[in-house]
Scaffold this active site. Structure first.
Site, short mmCIF file in Angstrom:
data_model
loop_
_atom_site.label_atom_id
_atom_site.label_comp_id
_atom_site.label_asym_id
_atom_site.label_seq_id
_atom_site.Cartn_x
_atom_site.Cartn_y
_atom_site.Cartn_z
N HIS A 212 22.81 49.93 31.70
CA HIS A 212 22.44 49.58 30.33
C HIS A 212 21.98 48.14 30.21
O HIS A 212 21.20 47.80 29.33
CB HIS A 212 23.57 49.95 29.37
CG HIS A 212 23.61 51.42 29.13
ND1 HIS A 212 24.38 52.26 29.89
CD2 HIS A 212 22.87 52.20 28.30
CE1 HIS A 212 24.15 53.51 29.51
NE2 HIS A 212 23.25 53.51 28.55
N ARG A 319 20.02 53.88 19.92
CA ARG A 319 21.33 53.81 20.60
C ARG A 319 22.31 53.08 19.67
O ARG A 319 22.49 51.87 19.79
CB ARG A 319 21.19 53.06 21.92
CG ARG A 319 20.45 53.80 23.02
CD ARG A 319 20.45 53.00 24.32
NE ARG A 319 20.14 53.81 25.48
CZ ARG A 319 18.93 53.89 26.05
NH1 ARG A 319 17.91 53.22 25.55
NH2 ARG A 319 18.75 54.64 27.13
N GLU A 455 22.41 65.79 29.32
CA GLU A 455 22.54 64.71 30.31
C GLU A 455 23.66 64.98 31.31
O GLU A 455 23.98 64.13 32.13
CB GLU A 455 22.67 63.34 29.64
CG GLU A 455 23.63 63.24 28.50
CD GLU A 455 23.58 61.89 27.79
OE1 GLU A 455 22.88 60.98 28.25
OE2 GLU A 455 24.28 61.75 26.78
N ASP A 479 21.48 59.67 32.70
CA ASP A 479 22.79 60.24 33.03
C ASP A 479 22.65 61.54 33.80
O ASP A 479 23.47 61.84 34.67
CB ASP A 479 23.60 60.46 31.76
CG ASP A 479 24.26 59.17 31.31
OD1 ASP A 479 24.81 58.47 32.18
OD2 ASP A 479 24.21 58.84 30.11
N ARG A 489 24.99 54.89 38.09
CA ARG A 489 23.70 54.27 37.76
C ARG A 489 23.77 52.76 37.66
O ARG A 489 22.76 52.07 37.66
CB ARG A 489 23.15 54.87 36.45
CG ARG A 489 24.06 54.67 35.28
CD ARG A 489 23.67 55.52 34.08
NE ARG A 489 22.79 54.83 33.16
CZ ARG A 489 22.56 55.25 31.91
NH1 ARG A 489 23.13 56.35 31.46
NH2 ARG A 489 21.77 54.58 31.13
N CYS A 526 14.31 61.28 26.76
CA CYS A 526 14.49 59.92 26.24
C CYS A 526 15.10 58.99 27.29
O CYS A 526 15.41 57.85 27.01
CB CYS A 526 15.33 59.94 24.96
SG CYS A 526 17.01 60.53 25.24
C1 PEP Z 1 20.14 58.81 29.25
O1 PEP Z 1 21.25 58.99 29.76
O2 PEP Z 1 19.07 59.11 29.80
C2 PEP Z 1 20.03 58.20 27.91
C3 PEP Z 1 18.88 58.12 27.29
O3 PEP Z 1 21.16 57.67 27.37
P1 PEP Z 1 21.78 56.27 27.87
O4 PEP Z 1 20.80 55.63 28.80
O5 PEP Z 1 22.02 55.44 26.67
O6 PEP Z 1 23.04 56.70 28.55
MG MG Z 2 23.00 58.84 28.52
#
Ligand code: PEP
Ligand code: MG
Length: 590
Positions: A212, A319, A455, A479, A489, A526
């Site tokens: 993130h 988010r 996800e 995810d 990740r 997304c």
């Molecule tokens: C994802 O997991 O691809 C997603 C868009 O959510 P985040 O990156 O906020 O976990």
């Molecule tokens: Mg996610």
């Protein structure tokens, strides 16, 4: 001597500037530039704080002298002597004033910068006793910082510092030089703090490509490299550095030839971006006439401005957890959330806004806490919808705020991390309850389409269940990859195994898209895959029609869409999906 540090490419572009090393513990210190006319008052503020601390320490000394020997250990008095000596040392005072006068740093920033410089010198000392005095220096600086907090700055922070082109940088090396932040680690909340800041680029020692922290860096649209192990150890305060966000490299102390080369590359990149802005109002339609929707991912309501500027047709992922982070346990109440969601809705001027319910946990802690306090596998723990369902009051508060914002424009509600039928039913029950509460209180609210994120592999495999309950789906590939391949990740040590093109990942995406199309329901992507231009054609060939990404990526992806023919890509995508090594096929003629 020039050397390079290899990391992971996160946010494209080139940044050239001087390194600002910031220790994680000092990230909450204000970083801003003062005006040249404020140098004297800011220096005076620093000197006053230093004098006040000196007085404090002398008073402590004096009170020790009054105490009976049994209560005043001699070590304490010796320690105060050391602190006073460190405080009065010219290396500290002159150094700090240098950062204020020559670089126009605010007092707190100047102080912590000089602490880094002297701290390094202590680290290099052979004598253990002297080396350990670094802790005393930190305590002294902490006292001065505390004193400065009590004496607020009279100066106005100058955010949004203009970044100079590399050409100018080569000529003018005094003040007003672009700055590059180098840190061991930055949490997503730290990054948010720097969102409006003075930095032209970021480098961190740790972090994965879709951590993130990396995602926020990308949303800031400035060059960034994460997972550059050792960067914060090897780079020194104020070193000249180049960040190549495309190659994932930091070049330290570059030679004039290298500087000139990267200055050229930087200007080329700027020209390319300017050229792309012409596509802003062009509809994203493929050569065979397929309309594609390009939506924006945002973290805060204000980000809608860049979404609109990039020509996004709506927000595909808000988010919302960024409203909840770094609040020291004080979560935003219904009114604050309602105001934030309403502001995002209004910011999109009638275009839809997809608000995802809070997704904290894993690498998005609510507050900063030492890693060792976290659970063993936070990504598999109480995260996202699991956290929301564990605190129904908090969850209903958020849902009420979202429903109320829906009275001001088109809002979609998106639920993260669902895997089980029981979770789906529990979520929808809480949503019903939130509506009933608003009805009961006579509060106005609007209709929402309700969607689920896909996800977790279990969700993709069980996609028909999701299609029965939800109006739309959105694939969170970040995810989905993490959980399919069992790769953290955020962990740079396994980043080479994090593979969006793994056949298993592609099969799960394809299944979700196909089943969504059969049911006539919208399925978007997304995750970061949607904004990666090298994957645009493959996703088009797999049938994706709704892409949601950082505003900064929209125009490049649109350019790729305008050149694509989905009919031709479909056949090729089949081959890629059937291959053991999809990456090898990706660049073959289509
Ligand atoms: C994802 O997991 O691809 C997603 C868009 O959510 P985040 O990156 O906020 O976990
Ligand atoms: Mg996610």
């Amino acid at each position: 001597m020039t050397f390079t540090v290899q990391g992971l490419a996160v946010a494209r572009g080139i940044a050239i500037g001087r390194a600002v090393l910031v220790a994680s513990s000092r990230l909450d210190v204000a970083h801003y530039f003062i005006e040249a006319a404020q140098v004297e008052s800011e220096s005076a503020r620093l000197i006053a704080a230093k004098n006040a601390v000196a007085e404090e320490l002398s008073e402590l000394q004096a009170s020790l002298a009054q105490m009976p020997a049994s209560e005043a250990p001699p070590e304490l008095s010796a320690l105060l002597d050391v602190h006073l000596m460190l405080l009065q040392d010219e290396a500290l005072t002159d150094g700090v004033l240098h950062w204020v006068r020559e670089r126009l740093y605010n007092a707190e920033w100047a102080l912590t910068t000089q602490l880094e410089v002297i701290g390094r010198q202590f680290d290099e000392m052979k004598d253990r006793y002297l080396r350990e005095r670094k802790a005393d220096l930190e305590q002294v600086v902490e006292r001065v910082l505390r004193n400065l907090k009590g004496a607020p700055s009279a100066v106005t922070p100058v955010f949004g510092h203009t970044r100079k082109s590399s050409q100018e940088v080569l000529i003018d090396d005094t003040v007003d030089v672009p700055l590059v932040l180098v840190a061991h680690d930055l949490s997503p909340a730290d990054m948010m703090q720097f969102k409006q800041s003075v930095f032209a680029g970021f480098v961190t020692d740790v972090g994965g490509k879709t951590s993130h922290t990396a995602i926020v860096a990308r949303s800031m649209d400035i060059p960034a490299v994460v997972g550059a192990r050792g960067a914060s150890q090897w780079v020194r305060q104020d070193d000249w550095v180049i960040i190549d966000g495309d190659a994932g490299v930091m070049i330290v102390d570059p030679s004039p030839i290298i500087l000139a080369e990267y200055g050229f590359k930087q200007r080329q990149g700027e020209l390319e971006r300017e050229r792309l802005t012409r596509l802003r109002h062009t509809p994203a339609v493929t050569l065979d006439g397929q309309k594609i929707e390009l939506l924006a991912n945002i973290e805060l309501p204000d980000d809608t401005r860049s979404a609109v500027a990039a020509g996004a047709l709506g927000v595909g992922l808000f988010r919302s957890e960024f409203l909840f982070m770094g609040r020291h346990g004080q979560l935003p109440d219904e009114e604050e959330q309602y105001a934030a969601y309403k502001s995002a809705v209004e910011g999109m001027h009638g275009l839809p806004v997809t608000i995802r319910t809070v997704d904290v946990g894993a690498d998005k802690p609510l507050d900063e806490k030492p890693r060792e306090e976290s659970y063993l596998n936070p990504a598999l723990g109480l995260r996202a919808i699991r956290w929301s369902l564990a605190d129904p009051d908090m969850f209903r508060t958020q849902l009420r705020a979202i429903l109320r914002a829906a009275a001001h424009g088109k809002v979609n509600l998106l639920i993260p991390m669902l895997a089980q039928a029981s979770e789906i039913r529990a979520t929808l029950a809480v949503l019903d309850q939130a509506r009933r509460e608003l009805d009961h209180a006579g509060v106005v609210y609007g209709p929402v389409q309700v969607g689920a994120m896909i996800e977790i592999p279990a969700a993709a495999l069980n996609v028909d269940l999701f299609l029965r309950y939800f109006d739309f789906l959105s694939i969170g590939t970040n995810d989905l990859i993490q959980y399919t391949l069992a790769i953290d990740r955020a962990d740079e040590s396994v980043a080479h195994l994090y593979d969006p093109l793994h056949p298993a990942v592609l099969a799960l995406i394809a299944k979700t898209l196909d089943h969504g199309a059969q049911q006539g329901k919208s399925v978007s992507v997304c995750g970061e895959m949607a904004g990666d231009v090298t994957l645009t054609r493959l996703l088009l060939g797999m049938g994706l029609k709704v892409f949601s990404m950082h505003p900064s990526q929209i125009l490049s992806v649109k350019q790729e869409i305008l050149r694509s023919d989905t009919q031709k890509l479909k056949r090729w995508a089949h081959e890629v999906l059937a291959s053991d090594e999809p990456a090898q096929l990706l660049n073959k003629a289509r």
